[in-house]
Write a protein that holds these residues in place. Structure first.
Motif, PDB file in Angstrom:
ATOM      1  N   VAL A 130     -34.611 -10.437  13.462  1.00  0.00           N
ATOM      2  CA  VAL A 130     -34.111 -11.557  12.665  1.00  0.00           C
ATOM      3  C   VAL A 130     -33.056 -11.085  11.678  1.00  0.00           C
ATOM      4  CG1 VAL A 130     -34.716 -13.334  10.990  1.00  0.00           C
ATOM      5  CG2 VAL A 130     -36.222 -12.894  12.932  1.00  0.00           C
ATOM      6  N   ARG A 131     -33.320  -9.968  10.996  1.00  0.00           N
ATOM      7  CA  ARG A 131     -32.340  -9.455  10.030  1.00  0.00           C
ATOM      8  C   ARG A 131     -31.038  -9.069  10.710  1.00  0.00           C
ATOM      9  NH1 ARG A 131     -37.173  -7.312   7.941  1.00  0.00           N
ATOM     10  NH2 ARG A 131     -36.876  -5.345   9.050  1.00  0.00           N
ATOM     11  N   THR A 132     -31.149  -8.452  11.886  1.00  0.00           N
ATOM     12  CA  THR A 132     -29.944  -8.077  12.627  1.00  0.00           C
ATOM     13  C   THR A 132     -29.157  -9.307  13.046  1.00  0.00           C
ATOM     14  OG1 THR A 132     -30.995  -6.063  13.458  1.00  0.00           O
ATOM     15  CG2 THR A 132     -29.093  -6.879  14.679  1.00  0.00           C
ATOM     16  N   ARG A 133     -29.870 -10.326  13.500  1.00  0.00           N
ATOM     17  CA  ARG A 133     -29.174 -11.548  13.938  1.00  0.00           C
ATOM     18  C   ARG A 133     -28.487 -12.246  12.760  1.00  0.00           C
ATOM     19  NH1 ARG A 133     -31.658 -16.312  17.838  1.00  0.00           N
ATOM     20  NH2 ARG A 133     -29.798 -17.613  17.869  1.00  0.00           N
ATOM     21  N   ILE A 134     -29.154 -12.279  11.603  1.00  0.00           N
ATOM     22  CA  ILE A 134     -28.549 -12.908  10.429  1.00  0.00           C
ATOM     23  C   ILE A 134     -27.289 -12.151  10.011  1.00  0.00           C
ATOM     24  CG2 ILE A 134     -28.868 -13.312   7.953  1.00  0.00           C
ATOM     25  CD1 ILE A 134     -31.775 -14.073   8.583  1.00  0.00           C
ATOM     26  N   ARG A 135     -27.369 -10.807   9.987  1.00  0.00           N
ATOM     27  CA  ARG A 135     -26.198 -10.006   9.616  1.00  0.00           C
ATOM     28  C   ARG A 135     -25.069 -10.190  10.613  1.00  0.00           C
ATOM     29  NH1 ARG A 135     -30.186  -6.082   7.943  1.00  0.00           N
ATOM     30  NH2 ARG A 135     -30.084  -5.094   9.989  1.00  0.00           N
ATOM     31  N   TRP A 136     -25.413 -10.228  11.901  1.00  0.00           N
ATOM     32  CA  TRP A 136     -24.402 -10.396  12.944  1.00  0.00           C
ATOM     33  C   TRP A 136     -23.727 -11.765  12.830  1.00  0.00           C
ATOM     34  CZ3 TRP A 136     -21.406  -7.723  15.860  1.00  0.00           C
ATOM     35  CH2 TRP A 136     -20.822  -8.252  17.023  1.00  0.00           C
ATOM     36  N   ALA A 137     -24.523 -12.807  12.562  1.00  0.00           N
ATOM     37  CA  ALA A 137     -23.944 -14.149  12.406  1.00  0.00           C
ATOM     38  C   ALA A 137     -23.031 -14.200  11.185  1.00  0.00           C
ATOM     39  CB  ALA A 137     -25.073 -15.192  12.263  1.00  0.00           C
ATOM     40  N   ALA A 138     -23.452 -13.561  10.087  1.00  0.00           N
ATOM     41  CA  ALA A 138     -22.622 -13.553   8.877  1.00  0.00           C
ATOM     42  C   ALA A 138     -21.315 -12.829   9.124  1.00  0.00           C
ATOM     43  CB  ALA A 138     -23.377 -12.913   7.730  1.00  0.00           C
ATOM     44  N   TRP A 139     -21.352 -11.725   9.872  1.00  0.00           N
ATOM     45  CA  TRP A 139     -20.131 -10.970  10.176  1.00  0.00           C
ATOM     46  C   TRP A 139     -19.201 -11.795  11.056  1.00  0.00           C
ATOM     47  CZ3 TRP A 139     -17.165  -7.083   8.867  1.00  0.00           C
ATOM     48  CH2 TRP A 139     -16.228  -6.592   9.776  1.00  0.00           C
ATOM     49  N   ASN A 140     -19.746 -12.387  12.107  1.00  0.00           N
ATOM     50  CA  ASN A 140     -18.914 -13.200  13.001  1.00  0.00           C
ATOM     51  C   ASN A 140     -18.309 -14.392  12.290  1.00  0.00           C
ATOM     52  OD1 ASN A 140     -19.195 -11.645  15.323  1.00  0.00           O
ATOM     53  ND2 ASN A 140     -21.085 -12.677  15.939  1.00  0.00           N
ATOM     54  N   SER A 141     -19.043 -14.930  11.302  1.00  0.00           N
ATOM     55  CA  SER A 141     -18.639 -16.164  10.643  1.00  0.00           C
ATOM     56  C   SER A 141     -17.932 -15.901   9.322  1.00  0.00           C
ATOM     57  CB  SER A 141     -19.860 -17.051  10.409  1.00  0.00           C
ATOM     58  OG  SER A 141     -20.571 -17.255  11.601  1.00  0.00           O
ATOM     59  N   ARG A 142     -17.531 -14.675   9.062  1.00  0.00           N
ATOM     60  CA  ARG A 142     -16.984 -14.335   7.742  1.00  0.00           C
ATOM     61  C   ARG A 142     -15.729 -15.147   7.398  1.00  0.00           C
ATOM     62  NH1 ARG A 142     -15.951 -10.631  11.511  1.00  0.00           N
ATOM     63  NH2 ARG A 142     -13.888  -9.647  11.687  1.00  0.00           N
ATOM     64  N   SER A 143     -14.963 -15.525   8.438  1.00  0.00           N
ATOM     65  CA  SER A 143     -13.762 -16.320   8.173  1.00  0.00           C
ATOM     66  C   SER A 143     -14.106 -17.750   7.742  1.00  0.00           C
ATOM     67  CB  SER A 143     -12.875 -16.373   9.422  1.00  0.00           C
ATOM     68  OG  SER A 143     -13.570 -17.021  10.484  1.00  0.00           O
ATOM     69  N   GLU A 144     -15.337 -18.198   8.013  1.00  0.00           N
ATOM     70  CA  GLU A 144     -15.744 -19.560   7.677  1.00  0.00           C
ATOM     71  C   GLU A 144     -16.529 -19.621   6.367  1.00  0.00           C
ATOM     72  OE1 GLU A 144     -14.834 -22.278   9.679  1.00  0.00           O
ATOM     73  OE2 GLU A 144     -13.624 -20.699  10.606  1.00  0.00           O
ATOM     74  N   LEU A 145     -16.816 -18.474   5.764  1.00  0.00           N
ATOM     75  CA  LEU A 145     -17.583 -18.450   4.522  1.00  0.00           C
ATOM     76  C   LEU A 145     -16.713 -18.796   3.321  1.00  0.00           C
ATOM     77  CD1 LEU A 145     -19.775 -15.285   5.146  1.00  0.00           C
ATOM     78  CD2 LEU A 145     -20.557 -17.638   5.022  1.00  0.00           C
TER      79      LEU A 145
END
Length: 443
Positions: free
Chosen positions: A428-443
Motif C-alpha cells: 500500500v505504501r509503495t502504491r501510494i508513493r508511486w501514485a504521488a510520483w506519477n501524479s506530481r504534475s497534477e498536485l
C-alpha cells in the motif's frame, strides 16, 4: 465475534469544520446495564441514517445510537464536503450499465433524503447545489478527463467542458488547462450537517456520545452484549455502521484498507483578497487524476486544499505531528501554485480523516452474523453511500423490501482479502508513493 481489546478512533483535534461550530451541548454517556431492541454503533452518516430509519419503521422500539466521540468529530465530519451523485472512476468503468444506473439511483436518493432533512429541520450546513468541476493541470490530467468524458457519454449523463479562460473566472487561477463540470453534486459543511442530523433524531432514538465500545460478545441468553467502560447493553439486533472500525469487532478482517487523507484550510478571505485573485465563492474541484489535489472554496470564503494519502493501520495513532507538518507544507506548495497572490494568507487548520477502501473497490452491505448487520467500506463516497446504506440497512433488518434495496444488494458484495502484513503495508505504501510520483504534475 470479538471479545478482545478494540482499537478506538484517535482523530486529531485540528479539524476546521468541527472547530468553527458552536460548542455542543453536554454529551449523554451510556452508563449501567441496559437493554435495547436495536443498537447502532457509529454515529456518522450511515449510523445516523440507520437509527432514523429504524425509528420510523419501529416507533415503539428502543433504539440506541452509540459513538466513541462527539457527532461530527469523526470521519463523517472530516471530508471535503462533497455529496457526489456520480459513481467514482472505478465504478464508472464497470461493464454492466445496470450496475452504474443502480449506483446513480442510490446516490441521488441519498441526496434527496439529505436535502429533505436539511429543509425539515433547518440545518445550517452551507448546503448548495453547486455541481462539481473535475480539473486537469497537464497532459496526464487531460488524458484522464478525456476518458471521463467518454464514460459520461456512455452513461448518458450531462456534462460541460470548461476551458482555461472561463474556468479562471470561477476558480480565480489559470493553473488548470480545462475541466469537466457535472451538475449533480452538492456541497456542504460536513461537521455541521452531521451534528444537525444528530440533533434532529426521532424521540425514540437515544444518542450516546463519548461512549466507546470496548468489547463485543454473545451473552448466555443469545443476545449480543456490547461492552463499554462502566456500562453494557444487550440487544438482539446490532448494526455496525463503523466503516474501517468494523474489523475491530472481528468482521471483514483483512478485507478493509485503512487510509487517511488530509486537508488544510485558510481563514475566510477578505473581499480584497477575493478581488485580487478573481476567485468566486462556493465551488468544488476534484482532480481528474485521483491522486491529484482537491480544491474547494466554501460559502464563508475559506480555501481548502486536500491531497496526501497515508496507510494508517493504527488509524490516528499512525500519524504524528511531524507527518502533519510535512503534509501542511505540501498543501502550502499546492495552494501557492494556484494562488500566489494569497502568499500572506495562512492555513488555520490541517486535519486528517480515516476511511475504508477495498482492493476490489467493493462495498459491503448486509448480514455479518446472526443478529449482526453492517454497511461498511464506502470507498471514498461516504456522505452519499453512508446515508443510503444506513437507511437501507435498517429496512433490511426489519424485513422491508424496495427497489432501492434490490439496487444496493446488486452493487455491493464482499471486499477481497488483503495480503498479510508486512506485505500489505509495504504494498500500500509503495502504491501510494508511486501514485504521488506519477501524479506530481497534477498536485
Amino acid at each position: 465475534m470479538n471479545n478482545q481489546a478494540i482499537n478506538l478512533p484517535n482523530d486529531d483535534s485540528d479539524c476546521g469544520w468541527y472547530d468553527i461550530l458552536p460548542k455542543p451541548t453536554p454529551s449523554k454517556v451510556l452508563k449501567g446495564e441496559q437493554r435495547a431492541d436495536y443498537v447502532v454503533v457509529g454515529a456518522g452518516f450511515a449510523g445516523l441514517a440507520a437509527a432514523r430509519r429504524l425509528a420510523e419503521l419501529k416507533p415503539e422500539a428502543t433504539i440506541f445510537l452509540v459513538d466513541a466521540q462527539r457527532v461530527g468529530y469523526g470521519a463523517s465530519g472530516r471530508n471535503s464536503g462533497f455529496v457526489i451523485d456520480l459513481p467514482h472512476k472505478m465504478a464508472l468503468e464497470h461493464p454492466d450499465p445496470n450496475f452504474k444506473q443502480a449506483l446513480l439511483r442510490l446516490n441521488r436518493s441519498a441526496i434527496s433524503k439529505l436535502e429533505g432533512l436539511i429543509k425539515t429541520h433547518d440545518i445550517d450546513c452551507q448546503w448548495s447545489h453547486a455541481g462539481k468541476y473535475q480539473g486537469a493541470v497537464g497532459e496526464r490530467g487531460v488524458a484522464y478527463l478525456e476518458n471521463f468524458v467518454s464514460l459520461m457519454r456512455n452513461l448518458g449523463e450531462p456534462f460541460e467542458m470548461v476551458e482555461r479562460d472561463r474556468l479562471q473566472k470561477v476558480l480565480g487561477t489559470s493553473h488548470y488547462t480545462q475541466a469537466v463540470f457535472t451538475p449533480g453534486c452538492y456541497l456542504m459543511q460536513p461537521a455541521a450537517l452531521v451534528r444537525g442530523l444528530g440533533d434532529s433524531l426521532p424521540s425514540n432514538v437515544q444518542l450516546f456520545e463519548n461512549s466507546p465500545v470496548t468489547g463485543l460478545r454473545k451473552g448466555s441468553s443469545g443476545n449480543w452484549v456490547i461492552e463499554l467502560a462502566g456500562a453494557s447493553v444487550q440487544t438482539k439486533n446490532l448494526l455496525l455502521t463503523t466503516s474501517i472500525f468494523t474489523q475491530e469487532f472481528g468482521y471483514l478482517k483483512n478485507r478493509l484498507l485503512p487510509v487517511m487523507t488530509f486537508a488544510s484550510w485558510t481563514r475566510p478571505l477578505t473581499q480584497a483578497e477575493m478581488d485580487a485573485t478573481g476567485i468566486t465563492e462556493d465551488w468544488g474541484l476534484t482532480p481528474a487524476d485521483h491522486a491529484g489535489t482537491t480544491v474547494r472554496m466554501t460559502k464563508d470564503r475559506r480555501l481548502i486544499i486536500r491531497n496526501s494519502y497515508q496507510h494508517v493501520p493504527k488509524y490516528g495513532q499512525s500519524v504524528n505531528d511531524d507527518l502533519r507538518d510535512k503534509v501542511r507544507a505540501k498543501h502550502r506548495v499546492s495552494m501557492l501554485l494556484r494562488y500566489p497572490h494569497l502568499a500572506n494568507v495562512p492555513f488555520t487548520h490541517t486535519w486528517g480523516g480515516s476511511y475504508a477502501i477495498s482492493r476490489n473497490f467493493t462495498n459491503f452491505f448486509g448480514k455479518l452474523d446472526e443478529g449482526v448487520y453492517a454497511s461498511a467500506c464506502d470507498n471514498g463516497v461516504g456522505a452519499a453511500w453512508g446515508t443510503i446504506g444506513g437507511t437501507l440497512l435498517a429496512d433490511s433488518v426489519v424485513g422491508s423490501d424496495s427497489s432501492l434495496l434490490n439496487d444496493i444488494r446488486h452493487v455491493s458484495g464482499m471486499p477481497s482479502l488483503n495480503p498479510p502484513e508486512p506485505f500489505l503495508g509495504m504494498g500500500v505504501r509503495t502504491r501510494i508513493r508511486w501514485a504521488a510520483w506519477n501524479s506530481r504534475s497534477e498536485l
